[in-house]
Design a protein around this motif. Structure first.
Motif, PDB file in Angstrom:
ATOM      1  N   GLY A   1     -14.743   1.489  32.587  1.00 60.24           N
ATOM      2  CA  GLY A   1     -15.027   2.340  33.737  1.00 60.24           C
ATOM      3  C   GLY A   1     -15.445   3.753  33.389  1.00 60.24           C
ATOM      4  N   GLY A   2     -15.254   4.158  32.136  1.00 57.03           N
ATOM      5  CA  GLY A   2     -15.683   5.488  31.735  1.00 57.03           C
ATOM      6  C   GLY A   2     -15.026   6.575  32.561  1.00 57.03           C
ATOM      7  N   THR A   3     -15.834   7.457  33.111  1.00 55.61           N
ATOM      8  CA  THR A   3     -15.305   8.583  33.867  1.00 55.61           C
ATOM      9  C   THR A   3     -14.478   8.143  35.064  1.00 55.61           C
ATOM     10  OG1 THR A   3     -15.905  10.713  34.852  1.00 55.61           O
ATOM     11  CG2 THR A   3     -17.330   8.836  35.368  1.00 55.61           C
ATOM     12  N   TRP A   4     -14.781   6.958  35.596  1.00 53.50           N
ATOM     13  CA  TRP A   4     -14.058   6.474  36.773  1.00 53.50           C
ATOM     14  C   TRP A   4     -12.749   5.794  36.400  1.00 53.50           C
ATOM     15  CZ3 TRP A   4     -15.793   8.907  40.703  1.00 53.50           C
ATOM     16  CH2 TRP A   4     -17.126   9.341  40.693  1.00 53.50           C
ATOM     17  N   HIS A   5     -12.514   5.627  35.122  1.00 52.42           N
ATOM     18  CA  HIS A   5     -11.197   5.193  34.645  1.00 52.42           C
ATOM     19  C   HIS A   5     -10.375   6.401  34.210  1.00 52.42           C
ATOM     20  CE1 HIS A   5      -7.998   3.075  32.604  1.00 52.42           C
ATOM     21  NE2 HIS A   5      -8.290   3.693  31.472  1.00 52.42           N
ATOM     22  N   VAL A   6     -11.021   7.333  33.516  1.00 52.56           N
ATOM     23  CA  VAL A   6     -10.304   8.496  32.982  1.00 52.56           C
ATOM     24  C   VAL A   6      -9.867   9.440  34.098  1.00 52.56           C
ATOM     25  CG1 VAL A   6     -10.576  10.569  31.556  1.00 52.56           C
ATOM     26  CG2 VAL A   6     -11.450   8.377  30.748  1.00 52.56           C
TER      27      VAL A   6
ATOM     28  N   ALA B   1      -6.844  14.042  32.535  1.00 54.17           N
ATOM     29  CA  ALA B   1      -5.585  13.410  32.111  1.00 54.17           C
ATOM     30  C   ALA B   1      -4.537  13.669  33.187  1.00 54.17           C
ATOM     31  CB  ALA B   1      -5.132  13.956  30.760  1.00 54.17           C
ATOM     32  N   TRP B   2      -4.871  13.277  34.404  1.00 56.47           N
ATOM     33  CA  TRP B   2      -4.012  13.576  35.546  1.00 56.47           C
ATOM     34  C   TRP B   2      -2.682  12.841  35.441  1.00 56.47           C
ATOM     35  CZ3 TRP B   2      -4.678  17.457  38.705  1.00 56.47           C
ATOM     36  CH2 TRP B   2      -3.829  17.574  39.803  1.00 56.47           C
ATOM     37  N   ASP B   3      -1.619  13.547  35.752  1.00 57.01           N
ATOM     38  CA  ASP B   3      -0.270  12.977  35.719  1.00 57.01           C
ATOM     39  C   ASP B   3       0.119  12.564  37.131  1.00 57.01           C
ATOM     40  OD1 ASP B   3       2.389  12.325  35.466  1.00 57.01           O
ATOM     41  OD2 ASP B   3       2.944  14.098  34.299  1.00 57.01           O
ATOM     42  N   ASP B   4       0.017  11.271  37.400  1.00 59.33           N
ATOM     43  CA  ASP B   4       0.309  10.773  38.746  1.00 59.33           C
ATOM     44  C   ASP B   4       1.772  10.937  39.128  1.00 59.33           C
ATOM     45  OD1 ASP B   4      -2.346   9.731  39.374  1.00 59.33           O
ATOM     46  OD2 ASP B   4      -1.941   8.247  37.817  1.00 59.33           O
ATOM     47  N   ASP B   5       2.644  11.064  38.152  1.00 58.40           N
ATOM     48  CA  ASP B   5       4.077  11.159  38.436  1.00 58.40           C
ATOM     49  C   ASP B   5       4.541  12.587  38.703  1.00 58.40           C
ATOM     50  OD1 ASP B   5       4.409   8.399  38.046  1.00 58.40           O
ATOM     51  OD2 ASP B   5       4.612   8.669  35.882  1.00 58.40           O
ATOM     52  N   TYR B   6       3.661  13.555  38.471  1.00 55.94           N
ATOM     53  CA  TYR B   6       4.072  14.948  38.654  1.00 55.94           C
ATOM     54  C   TYR B   6       3.935  15.338  40.123  1.00 55.94           C
ATOM     55  CZ  TYR B   6       4.421  19.984  37.853  1.00 55.94           C
ATOM     56  OH  TYR B   6       4.817  21.313  37.875  1.00 55.94           O
TER      57      TYR B   6
ATOM     58  N   THR C   1     -21.721   6.975  25.462  1.00 55.60           N
ATOM     59  CA  THR C   1     -20.492   7.762  25.563  1.00 55.60           C
ATOM     60  C   THR C   1     -20.500   8.742  26.732  1.00 55.60           C
ATOM     61  OG1 THR C   1     -21.441   9.205  23.874  1.00 55.60           O
ATOM     62  CG2 THR C   1     -19.876   7.564  23.143  1.00 55.60           C
ATOM     63  N   GLY C   2     -21.552   8.719  27.528  1.00 58.24           N
ATOM     64  CA  GLY C   2     -21.582   9.531  28.726  1.00 58.24           C
ATOM     65  C   GLY C   2     -21.969  10.976  28.475  1.00 58.24           C
ATOM     66  N   PHE C   3     -22.373  11.650  29.533  1.00 64.43           N
ATOM     67  CA  PHE C   3     -22.725  13.063  29.436  1.00 64.43           C
ATOM     68  C   PHE C   3     -21.485  13.947  29.530  1.00 64.43           C
ATOM     69  CE2 PHE C   3     -26.605  11.023  30.937  1.00 64.43           C
ATOM     70  CZ  PHE C   3     -27.567  11.628  30.138  1.00 64.43           C
ATOM     71  N   LEU C   4     -20.482  13.475  30.233  1.00 62.52           N
ATOM     72  CA  LEU C   4     -19.283  14.285  30.458  1.00 62.52           C
ATOM     73  C   LEU C   4     -18.068  13.512  29.962  1.00 62.52           C
ATOM     74  CD1 LEU C   4     -20.165  15.513  34.076  1.00 62.52           C
ATOM     75  CD2 LEU C   4     -20.610  16.677  31.914  1.00 62.52           C
ATOM     76  N   SER C   5     -17.942  13.434  28.634  1.00 59.18           N
ATOM     77  CA  SER C   5     -16.866  12.613  28.066  1.00 59.18           C
ATOM     78  C   SER C   5     -15.940  13.387  27.146  1.00 59.18           C
ATOM     79  CB  SER C   5     -17.468  11.436  27.281  1.00 59.18           C
ATOM     80  OG  SER C   5     -18.214  11.905  26.163  1.00 59.18           O
ATOM     81  N   GLN C   6     -16.289  14.625  26.811  1.00 58.01           N
ATOM     82  CA  GLN C   6     -15.471  15.403  25.887  1.00 58.01           C
ATOM     83  C   GLN C   6     -14.873  16.587  26.650  1.00 58.01           C
ATOM     84  OE1 GLN C   6     -15.237  14.012  22.794  1.00 58.01           O
ATOM     85  NE2 GLN C   6     -16.640  12.474  23.577  1.00 58.01           N
ATOM     86  N   PRO C   7     -13.644  16.466  27.157  1.00 54.38           N
ATOM     87  CA  PRO C   7     -13.040  17.537  27.964  1.00 54.38           C
ATOM     88  C   PRO C   7     -12.946  18.849  27.193  1.00 54.38           C
ATOM     89  CG  PRO C   7     -11.754  15.511  28.102  1.00 54.38           C
ATOM     90  CD  PRO C   7     -12.744  15.296  27.008  1.00 54.38           C
ATOM     91  N   TYR C   8     -13.094  19.935  27.931  1.00 53.75           N
ATOM     92  CA  TYR C   8     -13.054  21.267  27.330  1.00 53.75           C
ATOM     93  C   TYR C   8     -11.891  22.068  27.903  1.00 53.75           C
ATOM     94  CZ  TYR C   8     -14.433  26.046  26.141  1.00 53.75           C
ATOM     95  OH  TYR C   8     -14.447  27.346  25.677  1.00 53.75           O
ATOM     96  N   THR C   9     -11.099  22.628  27.018  1.00 55.15           N
ATOM     97  CA  THR C   9     -10.041  23.552  27.402  1.00 55.15           C
ATOM     98  C   THR C   9     -10.328  24.896  26.743  1.00 55.15           C
ATOM     99  OG1 THR C   9      -8.394  21.786  27.565  1.00 55.15           O
ATOM    100  CG2 THR C   9      -7.568  24.048  27.372  1.00 55.15           C
ATOM    101  N   PRO C  10     -10.674  25.917  27.527  1.00 52.17           N
ATOM    102  CA  PRO C  10     -10.959  27.223  26.930  1.00 52.17           C
ATOM    103  C   PRO C  10      -9.752  27.729  26.133  1.00 52.17           C
ATOM    104  CG  PRO C  10     -11.640  27.177  29.228  1.00 52.17           C
ATOM    105  CD  PRO C  10     -10.846  25.924  28.992  1.00 52.17           C
ATOM    106  N   PRO C  11      -9.987  28.389  25.012  1.00 52.55           N
ATOM    107  CA  PRO C  11      -8.880  28.852  24.170  1.00 52.55           C
ATOM    108  C   PRO C  11      -8.251  30.146  24.687  1.00 52.55           C
ATOM    109  CG  PRO C  11     -10.975  29.442  23.171  1.00 52.55           C
ATOM    110  CD  PRO C  11     -11.320  28.647  24.406  1.00 52.55           C
TER     111      PRO C  11
END
Length: 496
Positions: free
Chosen positions: A41-46, A161-166, A135-145
């Motif tokens: 599913g790619g982005t629709w799974h992640v 990486a959504w936490d469904d339990d939170y 591997t998709g256009f939007l597959s490498q998440p970015y977190t600014p430092p």
């Protein structure tokens, strides 16, 4: 030494699924699809964040040869896209040829055996005649430092990486980012938290979203008379073409169209946000189309709520209990939600190390020179390699128009190679250079070069300052060239 596989496909999103379908059509049935996640599913799974939905109408955001008459809304929620991917993979007998939890580390061309050697985490190697990266256009998440982010004592969640339990109830939350993901996320989060601060670096153009449930009678008509759904797809695709091709890519010739789109977005903002100061902060100061615009009927309204705050001062650093901006103001939070997007040009093109003929490293080649790919799919010195997410490949506004054009290109290329009794191909330097010159020239009249994009901070632009993501032609042109490109743009047989 014969390879283990006809082909290795990297990625089990819609691009990889399309590649698998085309390989089967070509009679190359012995392939494997490698996927780093635990399902397809790619982005629709992640992505599973609240509010996730397509931002292109569902009738267009799907394979034209596999329509889904059961979309619940004009803009389907993410869970339906995931279900659609599963349906297609099963129907076309692809799931059994997928390996999940398999991280591809790299691939190199073995000239002596005319095959690709693919290395996966753990040391295993696979050999294949053909390598296809999806591997998709939007597959490498970015977190600014952000300085100090490692000291934050609360909960940090990236939208990929959504936490469904939170439980967000009564939290003091911050959302960093105001791109397409945030536009969907912010209204949902605002309904749950006690306090919400949205940190905006660059405002985004937002136009009204003409969304509604699709009545059962219409879904029934789509199922019984498929031509009706094809007609709906054609109308929607035409509207997207007018917005993207005319207003964005032909900006120099059609400035009024671009101006009209911007006026619509400004009117939408004015109608939804009461406070003049907030409206001013939410108004982009770059031309419409420099960044991918988005659609929402609820994003702007959210900023009318007393517990929602818009912060436009730059972030200076993060502390254990909050975020401090450059003016010294501290926003105390216990939950940090990162809608900070993806890293395209540094790690996504390509997403793995790929070493071609003569030891050429694809990523290094692109970054040291110019990002380029013939017809958005092949590169000189990389025999038997198809990159399904490449520079100048994205056609129109729906990913599926890109996927299907590339499937057609595969079909024409492989059919000719097999007709000649060969099993290797490589695009010529001449054909690649001519294509690069042509698309570069066409982009000269686009909003990217003719408009004001200085403050956009758009992922359309790479580190060379080139808008090398979108194919600057109509979707019709992309599909026509996919089945008519000169066959002698490739060499066939043993590569040099």
């Amino acid at each position: 030494m014969a390879p283990q596989w006809d082909a290795v496909v990297v990625g089990a999103g819609f691009g990889g699924i399309g590649a698998g379908i085309e390989l089967d059509r070509l009679g190359l049935h012995d392939f494997v699809i490698l996927e780093r996640e635990d399902d397809l599913g790619g982005t629709w799974h992640v992505n599973r964040y609240p509010g996730l939905a397509v931002d292109i109408a569902s009738v267009t955001y799907s394979y034209s040869f596999e329509p889904n008459p059961s979309w619940s809304r004009l803009f389907a929620p993410g869970a339906e896209l995931k279900k659609y991917a599963e349906h297609v993979a099963v129907k076309y007998d692809l799931r059994r040829r997928m390996r999940f939890g398999t991280v591809v580390e790299g691939a190199r061309w073995d000239a002596g055996n005319e095959q690709w050697v693919v290395t996966v985490a753990g040391g295993e190697t696979l050999t294949a005649r053909y390598l296809l990266t999806a591997t998709g256009f939007l597959s490498q998440p970015y977190t600014p430092p952000f300085p100090g982010i490692e000291s934050f004592a609360g909960k940090i969640i990236h939208t990929t990486a959504w936490d469904d339990d939170y439980d967000l109830t009564d939290r003091r939350a911050a959302v960093i980012g105001t791109g397409a993901t945030a536009v969907q996320l912010v209204p949902e989060v605002a309904e749950r938290v006690a306090e919400l601060t949205v940190f905006q670096r660059t405002p985004i153009w937002v136009v009204p979203k003409v969304d509604a449930p699709i009545p059962g009678v219409v879904r029934g008509l789509f199922a019984k008379v498929p031509l009706t759904q094809k007609a709906a797809r054609l109308v929607n695709t035409g509207m997207l073409e007018a917005l993207m091709v005319v207003g964005v890519l032909h900006y120099a010739q059609a400035k009024p169209v671009n101006s009209a789109a911007a006026a619509l977005a400004r009117a939408h903002l004015y109608a939804q946000v009461r406070d003049p100061e907030t409206r001013a902060k939410l108004t982009p100061h770059y031309d419409f189309g420099c960044k991918r615009p988005t659609f929402s009927n609820t994003y702007f309204k959210t900023f009318n709520q007393p517990h929602v705050h818009l912060e436009t001062n730059p972030i200076d650093h993060v502390e254990p209990d909050g975020i401090v901006t450059a003016d010294g103001h501290k926003t105390e939070i216990d939950t940090l939600l990162l809608a900070t997007g993806f890293n395209l040009w540094d790690v996504n093109f390509p997403a793995i190390e790929i070493i071609g003929r003569d030891g050429v490293d694809l990523g290094k080649f692109w970054r040291d020179n110019r990002f380029q790919a013939y017809e958005g799919i092949t590169v000189p010195k990389f025999p038997n390699f198809l990159s399904l997410n490449s520079p100048y490949s994205y056609s129109g506004l729906s990913y599926f128009t890109t996927i299907e054009a590339q499937m057609k290109h595969m079909g024409r290329l492989f059919t000719e190679m097999l007709r000649r009794g060969e099993h290797t191909f490589e695009v010529t330097e001449r054909a690649n250079a001519e294509f690069l010159d042509r698309v570069t020239a066409k982009l000269g009249s686009s909003v990217f070069y003719g408009g004001d994009c200085a403050t956009a901070r758009s992922y359309y632009f790479n580190q060379h300052g080139e808008a090398a993501l979108l194919r600057p032609t109509s979707t019709t042109n992309a599909h026509r060239e996919a089945v008519t490109f000169p066959l002698d743009d490739y060499t066939y047989g043993r590569t040099a």
